[in-house]
Design an enzyme around this catalytic site. Structure first.
Site, PDB file in Angstrom:
ATOM      1  CB  CYS A  39      -0.945  -0.027   1.185  1.00  0.00           C
ATOM      2  SG  CYS A  39      -0.148  -0.679   2.676  1.00  0.00           S
ATOM      3  CG  HIS A 102      -1.687   3.927   3.892  1.00  0.00           C
ATOM      4  ND1 HIS A 102      -1.391   2.668   3.411  1.00  0.00           N
ATOM      5  CD2 HIS A 102      -1.970   3.748   5.199  1.00  0.00           C
ATOM      6  CE1 HIS A 102      -1.499   1.779   4.379  1.00  0.00           C
ATOM      7  NE2 HIS A 102      -1.859   2.408   5.475  1.00  0.00           N
TER       8      HIS A 102
END
Length: 483
Positions: A39, A102
Site C-alpha cells: 500500500c 497512507h
C-alpha cells in the site's frame, strides 16, 4: 484488488458491469504495474512519479523488506518531495483526496500540506476496533480536522461486514464534481477507497449479493460507485473533458483470500511479493472522444506514469531537478503507440526483478520466511514453484531466473541458462539493470522508526469532539518488518 478481479479481465462471475463498460468505452491496459507490492510505497510512488526507494517510502532495517505506514510509524512523505496535486494547483486545479491517504499521519504529513485542497477520509487503513488505551481507533478527517473515528462514529461491523463507507465516499465524490463543474473549476479527484482491504466491508444493499462472498460484495459496490461517477460526469456534460483512470495499489492479498481477498488471475502469488500477482494490476483508462473505445494496450505501464501523464494532460513538464520514473502514457493510450521502457520490481531497498518487453528476470526471489510461513502466513497458497517461490531470500544476480511472460505468465518455467534465448535476452537486460543501479540515489528511508507516542491519540479537531486521548511516553524503536 487483483488483476483477475474484474469481468473485463476474465473474472468468471462477471459481476463488474460498470468497470467492464468503462473498459469497453475506453482502454484496458494489460501490463500495468504497482510501484510496490503493498500500500503506502505504491501510493507515494503514484503521487510523486518516483520509485519508493527514491521518495523514501522504504526501510533499511532489514534487506528486501516491505514496510508501510501503520499508526506507530514516525516517518511519512517528506517536504522535499513534490506531489502531483502541488503541481496541478499551479495550473489552477482544485484537488481532493477521498479515502485512504497512507503517506504518514503526523501533522507535517497532512495531505492539505502537500497540495490537496480538500480531504475526506483517513490517514491509515480501517483496522480495529481498538480500546483507545493500548491503541487508539483510527480517525476520519474532513479537511484539516478529524470528525470521528472508525468503529466509534464510522461503524464497521466485523461480524457481518456491514459499513456505509463506500457510499459516503461515493457521495463525497459526486458532490465535489458537481461543485467544481458549477463554478467551471478544473479539478483533480483522487478517489482512494479501501473496501477490498481486509477487514472487507460493503453496505447492506450489496452484502450477500456476490457469488464470491464478502470480498465480491465489496468489489460490486466499488463497481457500482464507479458507474455512478462516470454517469455523473456524462450528465454534467464534462465526460469528454475528463480523464479517468482506474487501478489498484497492489495485487490481491491471497493471505486473506478467498473470503477477504481477491484474484490475481493466472499470475503467481500476491500482495507482498514481487511475482506478477503482487504487482500487476487491473487498469482502465477512460476519456470519451479521445481514447478510442474498446482499446487494449500492451504498453508496460506503472502507477508512477499517472503522475507524468496527468502533468502532460494539463500542459506541465515534470520537475527537472530530480529523477522521475513515470512516463507520459498519452501516446500509448490515445494513439496506440508502444513505448519501450523497463519495469523495476522493488521490495524495500532491493531491486528484486526487472521486466523488459515480454521477459522478466528475477535477481532475488522470496515469498516469505519459513518462520512466518510456519505460522500459516502464505503469500502463494497452492502455488509452490520449486526454486522460485523461495522461503529464504535467494540471490540470482550472477544467473537471474528468466521468464517469458507471454508463453509463461505464471512464472513457472524459467528459461534454461544455456539457451541462446537466455544469453541474448540477459545481455539486453543486464545493460538496463547496470544503468539503473549506477544512477540510483536512494532517498532517506522514512519507514525505519516506530513509536507508540505518535499514534492517532489526539489528532487535530479532537478537542471539539471530546475525543483526545493521552499518548504514552515517547519510546522510538526500529520498526519490525517480518516480510
Amino acid at each position: 484488488m487483483g488483476w483477475g478481479d474484474l469481468g473485463a479481465f476474465g473474472e468468471p462471475s462477471k459481476e463488474t458491469p460498470n468497470l467492464d463498460q468503462m473498459a469497453s468505452e475506453g482502454m484496458l491496459l494489460l501490463d500495468f504495474y504497482a510501484a510496490s507490492p503493498l500500500c503506502s510505497p505504491s501510493r507515494a510512488a503514484l503521487l510523486t512519479g518516483r520509485l519508493p526507494v527514491r521518495n523514501g517510502f522504504y526501510t533499511t532495517n532489514a534487506h528486501g523488506r516491505n514496510a508501510y505506514t501503520p499508526q506507530d510509524i514516525v516517518g511519512g512523505i517528506q517536504d522535499s518531495e513534490i506531489l502531483l496535486p502541488e503541481l496541478l494547483k499551479k495550473a489552477g486545479y482544485t484537488n481532493k483526496i477521498i479515502g485512504k491517504w497512507h503517506l504518514g499521519h503526523r501533522p507535517q504529513f497532512h495531505p492539505l500540506k502537500h497540495g490537496f485542497d480538500e480531504w475526506f477520509g483517513s490517514p491509515n487503513c480501517h483496522f480495529g476496533p481498538y480500546d483507545n488505551r493500548a491503541l487508539p481507533n483510527i480517525p476520519v478527517y474532513r479537511d484539516w480536522e478529524m470528525i470521528g473515528r472508525y468503529y466509534e462514529d464510522f461503524k464497521i461491523d466485523l461480524k457481518t461486514g456491514e459499513a456505509n463507507l463506500t457510499q459516503i465516499y461515493l457521495q463525497e465524490a459526486l458532490d465535489f464534481i458537481s461543485k467544481q463543474q458549477a463554478s467551471q473549476q478544473p479539478f483533480f479527484l483522487y478517489w482512494a477507497i479501501d473496501a477490498t482491504h481486509a477487514p472487507v466491508y460493503a453496505s447492506k444493499h450489496f452484502l450477500g449479493s456476490s457469488q464470491r462472498g464478502r470480498y465480491g460484495d465489496a468489489v460490486r459496490e466499488i463497481d457500482d460507485s464507479v458507474g455512478k461517477i462516470l454517469k455523473h460526469l456524462q450528465k454534467l456534460g464534462i465526460s469528454e473533458n475528463t480523464f479517468v483512470f482506474f487501478t489498484s495499489d497492489n495485487g490481491a492479498a491471497l493471505i486473506s483470500a478467498p473470503k477477504q481477498g481477491g484474484s490475481n488471475g493466472p499470475f503467481l502469488c500476491g500482495k507482498q511479493t514481487t511475482f506478477e500477482g503482487g504487482m500487476r494490476e487491473p487498469a482502465i483508462a477512460w476519456w470519451p472522444g479521445h481514447i478510442p473505445a474498446g482499446g487494449v494496450s500492451r504498453q508496460l505501464g506503472s502507477v508512477m506514469d499517472l503522475f507524468t501523464t496527468s502533468l502532460s494532460l494539463v500542459g506541465l513538464q515534470p520537475p527537472s531537478d530530480r529523477q522521475i520514473d513515470g512516463i507520459d502514457l498519452l501516446p500509448a493510450i490515445v494513439q496506440g503507440k508502444l513505448i519501450d521502457r523497463p519495469i523495476f520490481y522493488y521490495r524495500g531497498n532491493e531491486m528484486m526483478a526487472v521486466r523488459v518487453g515480454l521477459y522478466k528476470a528475477h535477481y532475488w526471489t522470496w515469498s516469505n520466511s519459513w518462520e512466518e510461513y510456519s505460522k500459516g502466513i502464505d503469500f502463494c497458497p497452492g502455488q509452490n514453484v520449486s526454486g522460485v517461490t523461495t522461503h529464504s531470500q535467494e540471490e540470482h544476480s550472477t544467473l537471474p531466473l528468466l521468464f517469458h511472460l507471454g508463453r509463461d505468465p505464471g512464472e513457472k518455467y524459467p528459461l534454461s541458462f544455456a539457451s541462446d534465448e537466455y544469453q541474448g535476452v540477459m545481455r539486453r537486460i543486464s545493460a538496463v539493470v547496470q544503468q539503473h543501479k549506477e544512477t540510483m540515489v536512494p532517498g532517506v528511508p522514512q519507514l525505519n522508526v516506530c513509536d507508540k507516542a505518535v499514534m492517532n491519540w489526539s489528532p487535530p479537531g479532537c478537542e471539539k469532539l471530546g475525543k483526545c486521548l493521552t499518548p504514552p511516553k515517547s519510546d522510538p524503536k526500529k520498526c519490525f518488518w517480518p516480510h
